[in-house]
Design an enzyme around this catalytic site. Structure first.
Site, PDB file in Angstrom:
ATOM      1  N   LYS A 119      -7.022  24.252   5.126  1.00  0.00           N
ATOM      2  CA  LYS A 119      -6.421  23.029   4.556  1.00  0.00           C
ATOM      3  C   LYS A 119      -5.367  22.443   5.478  1.00  0.00           C
ATOM      4  O   LYS A 119      -5.191  21.228   5.520  1.00  0.00           O
ATOM      5  CB  LYS A 119      -5.843  23.305   3.165  1.00  0.00           C
ATOM      6  CG  LYS A 119      -6.945  23.602   2.153  1.00  0.00           C
ATOM      7  CD  LYS A 119      -6.831  22.842   0.857  1.00  0.00           C
ATOM      8  CE  LYS A 119      -8.159  22.915   0.136  1.00  0.00           C
ATOM      9  NZ  LYS A 119      -8.146  22.624  -1.263  1.00  0.00           N
ATOM     10  N   LYS A 201     -19.092  25.317   3.011  1.00  0.00           N
ATOM     11  CA  LYS A 201     -19.244  25.303   1.553  1.00  0.00           C
ATOM     12  C   LYS A 201     -19.237  23.871   1.011  1.00  0.00           C
ATOM     13  O   LYS A 201     -18.603  22.977   1.593  1.00  0.00           O
ATOM     14  CB  LYS A 201     -18.172  26.167   0.875  1.00  0.00           C
ATOM     15  CG  LYS A 201     -16.806  25.544   0.768  1.00  0.00           C
ATOM     16  CD  LYS A 201     -15.952  26.249  -0.310  1.00  0.00           C
ATOM     17  CE  LYS A 201     -14.759  25.362  -0.630  1.00  0.00           C
ATOM     18  NZ  LYS A 201     -14.078  25.612  -1.846  1.00  0.00           N
ATOM     19  N   LYS A 204     -15.611  19.390  -3.158  1.00  0.00           N
ATOM     20  CA  LYS A 204     -15.454  18.070  -3.783  1.00  0.00           C
ATOM     21  C   LYS A 204     -14.543  17.159  -2.982  1.00  0.00           C
ATOM     22  O   LYS A 204     -14.527  15.953  -3.188  1.00  0.00           O
ATOM     23  CB  LYS A 204     -15.003  18.190  -5.238  1.00  0.00           C
ATOM     24  CG  LYS A 204     -13.697  18.905  -5.499  1.00  0.00           C
ATOM     25  CD  LYS A 204     -13.360  18.802  -6.992  1.00  0.00           C
ATOM     26  CE  LYS A 204     -12.972  20.112  -7.632  1.00  0.00           C
ATOM     27  NZ  LYS A 204     -11.783  20.771  -7.086  1.00  0.00           N
TER      28      LYS A 204
HETATM   29  P1  ATP Z   1     -11.454  21.311  -2.945  1.00  0.00           P
HETATM   30  O1  ATP Z   1     -12.817  20.822  -2.556  1.00  0.00           O
HETATM   31  O2  ATP Z   1     -10.561  20.212  -3.489  1.00  0.00           O
HETATM   32  O3  ATP Z   1     -10.814  22.178  -1.914  1.00  0.00           O
HETATM   33  P2  ATP Z   1     -12.589  23.337  -4.490  1.00  0.00           P
HETATM   34  O4  ATP Z   1     -13.724  22.701  -5.220  1.00  0.00           O
HETATM   35  O5  ATP Z   1     -12.874  24.211  -3.348  1.00  0.00           O
HETATM   36  O6  ATP Z   1     -11.589  22.200  -4.176  1.00  0.00           O
HETATM   37  P3  ATP Z   1     -11.362  24.366  -6.960  1.00  0.00           P
HETATM   38  O7  ATP Z   1     -11.574  23.128  -7.716  1.00  0.00           O
HETATM   39  O8  ATP Z   1     -10.038  24.910  -7.170  1.00  0.00           O
HETATM   40  O9  ATP Z   1     -11.607  24.212  -5.391  1.00  0.00           O
HETATM   41  O10 ATP Z   1     -12.477  25.438  -7.306  1.00  0.00           O
HETATM   42  C1  ATP Z   1     -12.705  25.906  -8.591  1.00  0.00           C
HETATM   43  C2  ATP Z   1     -13.665  27.071  -8.557  1.00  0.00           C
HETATM   44  O11 ATP Z   1     -14.902  26.699  -7.937  1.00  0.00           O
HETATM   45  C3  ATP Z   1     -13.151  28.268  -7.752  1.00  0.00           C
HETATM   46  O12 ATP Z   1     -13.429  29.451  -8.469  1.00  0.00           O
HETATM   47  C4  ATP Z   1     -13.941  28.221  -6.473  1.00  0.00           C
HETATM   48  O13 ATP Z   1     -14.107  29.505  -5.908  1.00  0.00           O
HETATM   49  C5  ATP Z   1     -15.267  27.673  -6.953  1.00  0.00           C
HETATM   50  N1  ATP Z   1     -15.997  26.989  -5.881  1.00  0.00           N
HETATM   51  C6  ATP Z   1     -15.541  25.947  -5.138  1.00  0.00           C
HETATM   52  N2  ATP Z   1     -16.488  25.544  -4.261  1.00  0.00           N
HETATM   53  C7  ATP Z   1     -17.564  26.364  -4.445  1.00  0.00           C
HETATM   54  C8  ATP Z   1     -18.869  26.450  -3.832  1.00  0.00           C
HETATM   55  N3  ATP Z   1     -19.234  25.624  -2.871  1.00  0.00           N
HETATM   56  N4  ATP Z   1     -19.717  27.408  -4.273  1.00  0.00           N
HETATM   57  C9  ATP Z   1     -19.345  28.245  -5.260  1.00  0.00           C
HETATM   58  N5  ATP Z   1     -18.143  28.223  -5.879  1.00  0.00           N
HETATM   59  C10 ATP Z   1     -17.250  27.292  -5.491  1.00  0.00           C
END
Ligand code: ATP
Ligand code: LTN
Length: 337
Positions: A119, A201, A204
């Site tokens: 980040k 990965k 969002k």
């Molecule tokens: P950002 O994209 O803003 O960094 P994020 O989507 O990675 O956010 P969170 O919204 O906090 O982060 O994630 C919520 C949950 O979703 C967490 O348990 C995270 O591990 C899971 N998660 C996020 N991205 C993935 C993915 N690509 N595959 C599986 N699990 C995910």
């Protein structure tokens, strides 16, 4: 006469940031797994808005997004009668415990966190102290509720490990204060990849909307994004090395349909990637249809949502304050009169 003490119902805690409509990755890797835990565990889930401001947010958009996020989590199967579902900012104990735990966390430990490194590379103009201490707040979220199990995607494993280390260290110095939590990571779907670059990965916050499917995308968009997904030139639906794009689509299809990889390979034997991509898109759209429908109904009932998050915060605060009082006493703070 022997008396049996009823076993304490184990506690589950997890959080999601209201940083955008959540993706298929958030859904398959985390939120979809939260619902089935509700009967066996005491489940506590939070929209972690304090975490969201580690990256600059527009206040109006954040507020709207946070309301939608609450409804989305409910639409994805979290029943506020069974679980505690609340906004992190409504329970002050999170920020308070975070301070106390921060004084028991080393600079070096936080410097090793890969999410911080990623980040801070992405937001080089805003490497704020909150981004650095993010995992301490996450540890506070978890430890406040004496959590046994933390269902998260694979990328959060390192943060849960840190929460375990902090809990163990605190218990060692002050005597048993916290339950040491375990991560709970689904065997399949714990790291859904980007559709445009299947080596990273699905996220969002990715600037390219074709890289992710959001949980609110209409069926046509889902189909279009799946059809455009980056694959390879091999043309065989087969799970294997060097086939990140196909591996990712097979994972998505497998988690949704419950079919094993060899069954999927047999199903698409002799067919091209086009047919497979259409099948994946249709399966995803079908999976998300009831979630979207429930979401629309909930968004038409703002009073009900408010009632749910108000009650959720009251329930969470009651539990959190107990742990915080215990911590303050152990640290040597004078009790309030
Ligand atoms: P950002 O994209 O803003 O960094 P994020 O989507 O990675 O956010 P969170 O919204 O906090 O982060 O994630 C919520 C949950 O979703 C967490 O348990 C995270 O591990 C899971 N998660 C996020 N991205 C993935 C993915 N690509 N595959 C599986 N699990 C995910
Ligand atoms: N850091 C998590 C969100 C999160 C969380 C938590 C997850 C904040 N607090 C407590 C589990 C338990 C993320 O997914 N980025």
């Amino acid at each position: 006469m022997e008396t049996t003490v009823p076993a304490r119902k184990k506690i589950t805690f997890s959080g999601i940031q209201p940083t955008g409509v959540f993706t298929l990755g958030n859904y398959l890797g985390a939120v979809k797994n939260w619902g089935p835990l509700q009967d066996e565990y005491r489940c506590i889930y939070s929209i972690v808005d304090l975490h969201a401001i580690t990256v600059r947010q527009d206040a109006k958009a954040l507020r709207e997004q946070a309301l939608r996020c609450y409804a989305l989590v409910m639409a994805a199967g979290i029943d506020p009668e069974k679980s505690i579902l609340f906004y992190q900012s409504h329970v002050p104990a999170h920020a308070e415990l975070s301070w106390a735990l921060g004084c028991h966390t080393q600079f070096g430990e936080l410097s090793r966190m890969t999410q911080f490194k990623d980040k801070s590379a992405k937001h080089a103009d805003n490497i704020n102290a909150g981004l650095f201490t993010y995992p301490v707040l996450m540890a506070a979220d978890i430890l406040l509720y004496q959590t046994d199990l933390v269902p998260v995607g694979d990328d959060q494993k390192q943060h849960v490990e840190l929460a375990r280390d902090i809990a163990g260290r605190f218990n060692g110095v002050y005597g048993k204060t916290f339950v040491v939590p375990e991560p709970y990571i689904a065997k399949a779907g714990a790291r859904i990849k980007s559709l445009t670059d299947p080596t990273v990965k699905m996220s969002k916050s990715d600037p390219n909307p074709n890289s992710f499917i959001t949980i609110l995308d209409p069926p046509e968009t889902i189909l279009k994004k799946c059809k455009r997904a980056v694959t390879d030139s091999d043309m065989q639906v087969r799970y294997g090395e060097g086939k990140d794009g196909i591996n990712n689509l097979m994972t998505i299809y497998s988690v949704i349909t419950g079919k094993a990889f060899d069954a999927i390979e047999a199903e698409f034997e002799g067919k091209g990637y086009g047919d497979f991509k259409t099948a994946v898109g249709e399966a995803v759209a079908e999976e998300l249809r009831p979630v979207q429908e429930k979401f629309r109904q909930l968004m038409e009932a703002p009073d009900y949502l408010k009632e749910c998050y108000t009650r959720g915060a009251e329930q969470a605060a009651a539990l959190a304050e107990r742990t915080l009082a215990k911590v303050y006493k152990k640290l040597g703070f004078v009790a309030k009169g």
